[in-house]
Design a protein around this motif. Structure first.
Motif, PDB file in Angstrom:
ATOM      1  N   GLN A 206     -21.090  33.631 -54.961  1.00 47.56           N
ATOM      2  CA  GLN A 206     -20.851  34.841 -54.164  1.00 47.56           C
ATOM      3  C   GLN A 206     -19.454  35.426 -54.374  1.00 47.56           C
ATOM      4  OE1 GLN A 206     -21.941  31.897 -53.189  1.00 47.56           O
ATOM      5  NE2 GLN A 206     -23.713  32.060 -51.849  1.00 47.56           N
ATOM      6  N   LEU A 207     -18.510  34.632 -54.893  1.00 43.53           N
ATOM      7  CA  LEU A 207     -17.140  35.142 -55.054  1.00 43.53           C
ATOM      8  C   LEU A 207     -16.934  35.846 -56.392  1.00 43.53           C
ATOM      9  CD1 LEU A 207     -15.051  32.174 -53.548  1.00 43.53           C
ATOM     10  CD2 LEU A 207     -15.429  34.421 -52.531  1.00 43.53           C
ATOM     11  N   ALA A 208     -18.028  36.105 -57.116  1.00 41.42           N
ATOM     12  CA  ALA A 208     -17.908  36.638 -58.475  1.00 41.42           C
ATOM     13  C   ALA A 208     -16.908  37.795 -58.576  1.00 41.42           C
ATOM     14  CB  ALA A 208     -19.282  37.082 -58.986  1.00 41.42           C
ATOM     15  N   TYR A 209     -16.965  38.739 -57.617  1.00 45.52           N
ATOM     16  CA  TYR A 209     -16.072  39.896 -57.675  1.00 45.52           C
ATOM     17  C   TYR A 209     -15.189  40.038 -56.441  1.00 45.52           C
ATOM     18  CZ  TYR A 209     -17.053  42.007 -62.136  1.00 45.52           C
ATOM     19  OH  TYR A 209     -17.108  42.264 -63.485  1.00 45.52           O
ATOM     20  N   ALA A 210     -14.998  38.944 -55.698  1.00 47.10           N
ATOM     21  CA  ALA A 210     -14.114  39.007 -54.532  1.00 47.10           C
ATOM     22  C   ALA A 210     -12.671  39.172 -54.991  1.00 47.10           C
ATOM     23  CB  ALA A 210     -14.247  37.737 -53.708  1.00 47.10           C
ATOM     24  N   GLU A 211     -11.879  39.869 -54.186  1.00 47.94           N
ATOM     25  CA  GLU A 211     -10.433  39.907 -54.416  1.00 47.94           C
ATOM     26  C   GLU A 211      -9.854  38.618 -53.842  1.00 47.94           C
ATOM     27  OE1 GLU A 211      -8.917  42.127 -56.195  1.00 47.94           O
ATOM     28  OE2 GLU A 211     -10.754  43.305 -56.466  1.00 47.94           O
ATOM     29  N   LEU A 212      -9.027  37.945 -54.636  1.00 52.41           N
ATOM     30  CA  LEU A 212      -8.499  36.640 -54.226  1.00 52.41           C
ATOM     31  C   LEU A 212      -7.095  36.796 -53.650  1.00 52.41           C
ATOM     32  CD1 LEU A 212      -9.603  34.527 -57.341  1.00 52.41           C
ATOM     33  CD2 LEU A 212     -10.901  35.049 -55.275  1.00 52.41           C
ATOM     34  N   TYR A 213      -6.865  36.162 -52.523  1.00 51.42           N
ATOM     35  CA  TYR A 213      -5.559  36.241 -51.856  1.00 51.42           C
ATOM     36  C   TYR A 213      -5.143  34.835 -51.435  1.00 51.42           C
ATOM     37  CZ  TYR A 213      -2.005  37.462 -48.366  1.00 51.42           C
ATOM     38  OH  TYR A 213      -0.840  37.571 -47.646  1.00 51.42           O
ATOM     39  N   PHE A 214      -3.981  34.422 -51.898  1.00 52.38           N
ATOM     40  CA  PHE A 214      -3.466  33.089 -51.569  1.00 52.38           C
ATOM     41  C   PHE A 214      -2.166  33.238 -50.791  1.00 52.38           C
ATOM     42  CE2 PHE A 214      -5.925  32.771 -55.484  1.00 52.38           C
ATOM     43  CZ  PHE A 214      -6.782  31.719 -55.196  1.00 52.38           C
ATOM     44  N   THR A 215      -2.027  32.450 -49.737  1.00 53.56           N
ATOM     45  CA  THR A 215      -0.784  32.495 -48.969  1.00 53.56           C
ATOM     46  C   THR A 215      -0.297  31.070 -48.695  1.00 53.56           C
ATOM     47  OG1 THR A 215       0.234  33.097 -46.859  1.00 53.56           O
ATOM     48  CG2 THR A 215      -2.127  32.716 -46.815  1.00 53.56           C
ATOM     49  N   ASP A 216       1.036  30.916 -48.652  1.00 54.02           N
ATOM     50  CA  ASP A 216       1.612  29.604 -48.340  1.00 54.02           C
ATOM     51  C   ASP A 216       1.488  29.258 -46.856  1.00 54.02           C
ATOM     52  OD1 ASP A 216       2.321  29.119 -50.941  1.00 54.02           O
ATOM     53  OD2 ASP A 216       4.337  29.968 -50.730  1.00 54.02           O
ATOM     54  N   THR A 217       1.229  30.249 -46.021  1.00 52.65           N
ATOM     55  CA  THR A 217       1.083  29.992 -44.575  1.00 52.65           C
ATOM     56  C   THR A 217       0.052  28.889 -44.352  1.00 52.65           C
ATOM     57  OG1 THR A 217       1.570  32.303 -44.133  1.00 52.65           O
ATOM     58  CG2 THR A 217       0.455  31.089 -42.371  1.00 52.65           C
ATOM     59  N   LEU A 218       0.409  27.916 -43.520  1.00 49.18           N
ATOM     60  CA  LEU A 218      -0.538  26.833 -43.221  1.00 49.18           C
ATOM     61  C   LEU A 218      -1.558  27.356 -42.199  1.00 49.18           C
ATOM     62  CD1 LEU A 218       2.111  23.956 -42.960  1.00 49.18           C
ATOM     63  CD2 LEU A 218       0.679  24.545 -44.940  1.00 49.18           C
TER      64      LEU A 218
END
Ligand code: IPE
Ligand code: IPE
Ligand code: MG
Length: 258
Positions: A206-218
């Motif tokens: 399902q994530l084939a075309y998702a925009e990916l966002y990573f954050t250091d926030t726990l």
């Protein structure tokens, strides 16, 4: 509204607010460790952060929120942590479902649920039945979920339902109705808290075309501001789905003048 639209078969319509946000809620253990607390204290604070997320996502107009609560690989953790996580899942269902219902939230749980035991399965069934007609937001909890499990269970379900078509092979449109989240559009935005930049066997298909966002926030610190930052980042992306920027500009100006 066609929900089974596939980002690889059709070009989805996009909007400023993501319709569907999928989240890997990571960093509970490190949050607890930094405070000299047991890991479960981090998981409990993580559950609180879920409430905050749901309130803020609903306010923004997000329609689907999908949360990775326990992966098919999390059984590898110490037995005590696994057992405490299961207890937390039970108590969260016991205490939160009426609040979800009051907030007009529909609850769905996806994953291989049999190993979770009868008590959890009954709580899940009751919660899904109670909230099934709610339409403010759909919350999906992924429990004992793995992206590879999902693709395989869908394939096997299709094979059982269509033995006469096995020699043809499976087409993409055949498979999607059997995936665990066939009721939802594909995620527009994927968020992972806790600093790691990986998918960890979450929604692989399902994530084939998702925009990916990573954050250091726990995860226990993931608040309204953190969600707003993720959505702001999403709004700066150009979702091309295989096309060029120029094609997108033409499509958008055609839409404006029509
Ligand atoms: C995520 O937090 C919650 C679950 C996997 C259940 P972690 O427990 O993975 O937290 P870290 O990564 O150890 O900080
Ligand atoms: C992913 O987090 C699973 C959940 C948040 C439920 P993990 O912390 O288990 O992921 P890895 O093992 O670091 O990839
Ligand atoms: Mg982790």
């Amino acid at each position: 509204m066609a929900l089974l639209k596939s980002s690889t078969l059709d070009i989805p319509e996009t909007q400023a607010i993501p319709r569907h946000i999928a989240v890997i809620m990571d960093g509970n253990g490190r949050w607890a460790k930094a405070r000299f607390l047991p890991r479960i204290a981090g998981h409990r604070r993580g559950a609180k952060a879920v409430r905050t997320l749901l309130e803020n996502a609903a306010k923004l107009g997000v329609e689907y929120v999908t949360l990775f609560a326990f992966s098919s690989e999390n059984w590898r953790r110490p037995a005590e942590e696994v057992s405490l996580l299961m207890q937390l899942f039970v108590s969260s269902l016991e205490n939160e479902v009426s609040h979800l219902h009051d907030a007009q939230i529909r609850l769905k749980v996806i994953g291989d649920l049999a190993p979770l035991g009868v008590k959890l399965q009954t709580l899940i069934q009751d919660a899904e039945a109670l909230t099934q007609n709610n339409n403010r937001l759909t919350l999906t909890i992924a429990a004992n979920y793995g992206g590879r499990w999902d693709i395989l269970q869908a394939t096997n379900a299709w094979l059982i339902a269509h033995p006469e078509r096995v020699s043809e092979g499976i087409a993409e449109a055949d498979l999607t109705p059997y995936l665990a989240m066939a009721y939802a559009p594909e995620p527009d935005l994927f968020i992972r808290s806790g600093g790691e930049q990986r998918i960890s066997n979450f929604l692989l298909w399902q994530l084939a075309y998702a925009e990916l966002y990573f954050t250091d926030t726990l995860w226990p610190d993931f608040d309204a501001d953190a969600l707003n930052l993720a959505v702001l980042s999403y709004q700066q992306r150009e979702r091309r789905f295989g096309r060029t920027s120029e094609q997108l500009a033409t499509t958008q100006s055609a839409a404006r003048t029509s």
